[in-house]
Design a protein around this motif. Sequence first.
Motif, PDB file in Angstrom:
ATOM      1  N   ILE A   6      80.945  70.828  57.582  1.00 26.74           N
ATOM      2  CA  ILE A   6      80.311  69.961  58.588  1.00 26.74           C
ATOM      3  C   ILE A   6      80.672  70.432  59.987  1.00 26.74           C
ATOM      4  O   ILE A   6      79.806  70.570  60.855  1.00 26.74           O
ATOM      5  CB  ILE A   6      80.706  68.486  58.372  1.00 26.74           C
ATOM      6  CG1 ILE A   6      80.036  67.970  57.098  1.00 26.74           C
ATOM      7  CG2 ILE A   6      80.332  67.629  59.578  1.00 26.74           C
ATOM      8  CD1 ILE A   6      80.484  66.604  56.664  1.00 26.74           C
ATOM      9  N   LEU A   9      78.757  73.293  61.586  1.00 27.28           N
ATOM     10  CA  LEU A   9      77.387  73.052  62.033  1.00 27.28           C
ATOM     11  C   LEU A   9      77.292  72.820  63.537  1.00 27.28           C
ATOM     12  O   LEU A   9      76.196  72.775  64.090  1.00 27.28           O
ATOM     13  CB  LEU A   9      76.802  71.833  61.303  1.00 27.28           C
ATOM     14  CG  LEU A   9      76.666  71.978  59.789  1.00 27.28           C
ATOM     15  CD1 LEU A   9      76.258  70.642  59.175  1.00 27.28           C
ATOM     16  CD2 LEU A   9      75.675  73.077  59.439  1.00 27.28           C
ATOM     17  N   GLU A  55      79.678  61.521  61.175  1.00 28.65           N
ATOM     18  CA  GLU A  55      78.869  62.040  60.062  1.00 28.65           C
ATOM     19  C   GLU A  55      79.034  61.152  58.822  1.00 28.65           C
ATOM     20  O   GLU A  55      78.055  60.870  58.130  1.00 28.65           O
ATOM     21  CB  GLU A  55      79.248  63.480  59.730  1.00 28.65           C
ATOM     22  CG  GLU A  55      78.769  64.499  60.733  1.00 28.65           C
ATOM     23  CD  GLU A  55      77.276  64.800  60.677  1.00 28.65           C
ATOM     24  OE1 GLU A  55      76.525  64.131  59.935  1.00 28.65           O
ATOM     25  OE2 GLU A  55      76.863  65.720  61.393  1.00 28.65           O
ATOM     26  N   ARG A  58      76.944  58.099  59.356  1.00 23.61           N
ATOM     27  CA  ARG A  58      75.521  58.425  59.226  1.00 23.61           C
ATOM     28  C   ARG A  58      75.131  58.549  57.758  1.00 23.61           C
ATOM     29  O   ARG A  58      74.077  58.059  57.344  1.00 23.61           O
ATOM     30  CB  ARG A  58      75.204  59.730  59.962  1.00 23.61           C
ATOM     31  CG  ARG A  58      75.303  59.648  61.472  1.00 23.61           C
ATOM     32  CD  ARG A  58      74.951  60.984  62.147  1.00 23.61           C
ATOM     33  NE  ARG A  58      73.561  61.324  61.870  1.00 23.61           N
ATOM     34  CZ  ARG A  58      73.175  62.427  61.211  1.00 23.61           C
ATOM     35  NH1 ARG A  58      74.054  63.309  60.789  1.00 23.61           N
ATOM     36  NH2 ARG A  58      71.891  62.662  60.995  1.00 23.61           N
ATOM     37  N   ARG A  59      75.974  59.222  56.980  1.00 25.37           N
ATOM     38  CA  ARG A  59      75.698  59.398  55.548  1.00 25.37           C
ATOM     39  C   ARG A  59      75.678  58.041  54.833  1.00 25.37           C
ATOM     40  O   ARG A  59      74.785  57.762  54.030  1.00 25.37           O
ATOM     41  CB  ARG A  59      76.736  60.331  54.917  1.00 25.37           C
ATOM     42  CG  ARG A  59      76.463  60.646  53.459  1.00 25.37           C
ATOM     43  CD  ARG A  59      77.450  61.628  52.847  1.00 25.37           C
ATOM     44  NE  ARG A  59      78.831  61.167  52.963  1.00 25.37           N
ATOM     45  CZ  ARG A  59      79.737  61.682  53.792  1.00 25.37           C
ATOM     46  NH1 ARG A  59      79.432  62.692  54.578  1.00 25.37           N
ATOM     47  NH2 ARG A  59      80.963  61.205  53.835  1.00 25.37           N
ATOM     48  N   ALA A  62      72.503  56.105  55.762  1.00 27.37           N
ATOM     49  CA  ALA A  62      71.337  56.649  55.064  1.00 27.37           C
ATOM     50  C   ALA A  62      71.317  56.205  53.604  1.00 27.37           C
ATOM     51  O   ALA A  62      70.268  55.818  53.080  1.00 27.37           O
ATOM     52  CB  ALA A  62      71.327  58.169  55.164  1.00 27.37           C
ATOM     53  N   THR A  68      67.166  59.372  54.998  1.00 30.52           N
ATOM     54  CA  THR A  68      67.534  60.754  54.733  1.00 30.52           C
ATOM     55  C   THR A  68      68.728  61.127  55.602  1.00 30.52           C
ATOM     56  O   THR A  68      68.744  60.820  56.795  1.00 30.52           O
ATOM     57  CB  THR A  68      66.357  61.690  55.053  1.00 30.52           C
ATOM     58  OG1 THR A  68      65.237  61.290  54.281  1.00 30.52           O
ATOM     59  CG2 THR A  68      66.702  63.127  54.742  1.00 30.52           C
ATOM     60  N   TYR A  69      69.703  61.773  54.991  1.00 32.41           N
ATOM     61  CA  TYR A  69      70.878  62.236  55.733  1.00 32.41           C
ATOM     62  C   TYR A  69      70.872  63.753  55.757  1.00 32.41           C
ATOM     63  O   TYR A  69      70.775  64.398  54.717  1.00 32.41           O
ATOM     64  CB  TYR A  69      72.168  61.738  55.095  1.00 32.41           C
ATOM     65  CG  TYR A  69      73.395  62.422  55.637  1.00 32.41           C
ATOM     66  CD1 TYR A  69      73.815  62.195  56.941  1.00 32.41           C
ATOM     67  CD2 TYR A  69      74.117  63.319  54.867  1.00 32.41           C
ATOM     68  CE1 TYR A  69      74.933  62.828  57.455  1.00 32.41           C
ATOM     69  CE2 TYR A  69      75.231  63.959  55.373  1.00 32.41           C
ATOM     70  CZ  TYR A  69      75.640  63.713  56.671  1.00 32.41           C
ATOM     71  OH  TYR A  69      76.731  64.350  57.174  1.00 32.41           O
ATOM     72  N   GLU A  70      70.951  64.295  56.949  1.00 35.11           N
ATOM     73  CA  GLU A  70      71.107  65.735  57.126  1.00 35.11           C
ATOM     74  C   GLU A  70      72.250  65.943  58.109  1.00 35.11           C
ATOM     75  O   GLU A  70      72.153  65.512  59.265  1.00 35.11           O
ATOM     76  CB  GLU A  70      69.823  66.363  57.664  1.00 35.11           C
ATOM     77  CG  GLU A  70      69.922  67.869  57.776  1.00 35.11           C
ATOM     78  CD  GLU A  70      68.628  68.500  58.253  1.00 35.11           C
ATOM     79  OE1 GLU A  70      68.720  69.584  58.847  1.00 35.11           O
ATOM     80  OE2 GLU A  70      67.556  67.905  58.065  1.00 35.11           O
ATOM     81  N   PRO A  71      73.340  66.563  57.683  1.00 32.27           N
ATOM     82  CA  PRO A  71      74.475  66.750  58.577  1.00 32.27           C
ATOM     83  C   PRO A  71      74.132  67.711  59.718  1.00 32.27           C
ATOM     84  O   PRO A  71      73.200  68.509  59.617  1.00 32.27           O
ATOM     85  CB  PRO A  71      75.554  67.337  57.675  1.00 32.27           C
ATOM     86  CG  PRO A  71      74.826  67.951  56.539  1.00 32.27           C
ATOM     87  CD  PRO A  71      73.568  67.160  56.373  1.00 32.27           C
ATOM     88  N   HIS A  73      73.648  66.589  63.022  1.00 31.95           N
ATOM     89  CA  HIS A  73      72.793  65.995  64.052  1.00 31.95           C
ATOM     90  C   HIS A  73      73.423  64.771  64.720  1.00 31.95           C
ATOM     91  O   HIS A  73      72.711  63.846  65.117  1.00 31.95           O
ATOM     92  CB  HIS A  73      71.445  65.620  63.435  1.00 31.95           C
ATOM     93  CG  HIS A  73      70.730  66.789  62.859  1.00 31.95           C
ATOM     94  ND1 HIS A  73      70.080  67.725  63.629  1.00 31.95           N
ATOM     95  CD2 HIS A  73      70.601  67.211  61.575  1.00 31.95           C
ATOM     96  CE1 HIS A  73      69.563  68.656  62.855  1.00 31.95           C
ATOM     97  NE2 HIS A  73      69.874  68.372  61.596  1.00 31.95           N
ATOM     98  N   SER A  78      68.338  58.387  64.948  1.00 30.35           N
ATOM     99  CA  SER A  78      68.110  58.294  63.504  1.00 30.35           C
ATOM    100  C   SER A  78      66.644  58.081  63.225  1.00 30.35           C
ATOM    101  O   SER A  78      65.923  57.477  64.002  1.00 30.35           O
ATOM    102  CB  SER A  78      68.908  57.118  62.926  1.00 30.35           C
ATOM    103  OG  SER A  78      70.274  57.312  63.151  1.00 30.35           O
TER     104      SER A  78
END
Length: 79
Positions: A6, A9, A55, A58-59, A62, A68-71, A73, A78
């Motif tokens: 993570i 990224l 993160e 956020r996960r 979601a 939808t969770y996409e690490p 960002h 959202s």
Amino acid sequence: MNRQQILDLYDWAAGVCFRHPERGEVLTALVKTLHPPGHAEHDLRVCEDCVVAIEDARRETAARTGGTYEPGHVGEAST
């Protein structure tokens, strides 16, 4: 993903985490640039611990809402 995946990224630079200013200058990632009226822009930065915590939140959000969770960002709106 594990913690290091993570963190990889994000782009890191020396700065002060807005959530932990008492730590002084540490490696931080840019979350957002604020543009307050009548003032110079201000970069909002977070440390590694905060990126991971945000993160995680956020996960969890979601998963709870069926989103939808996409690490990678943190700081983006959202969907």
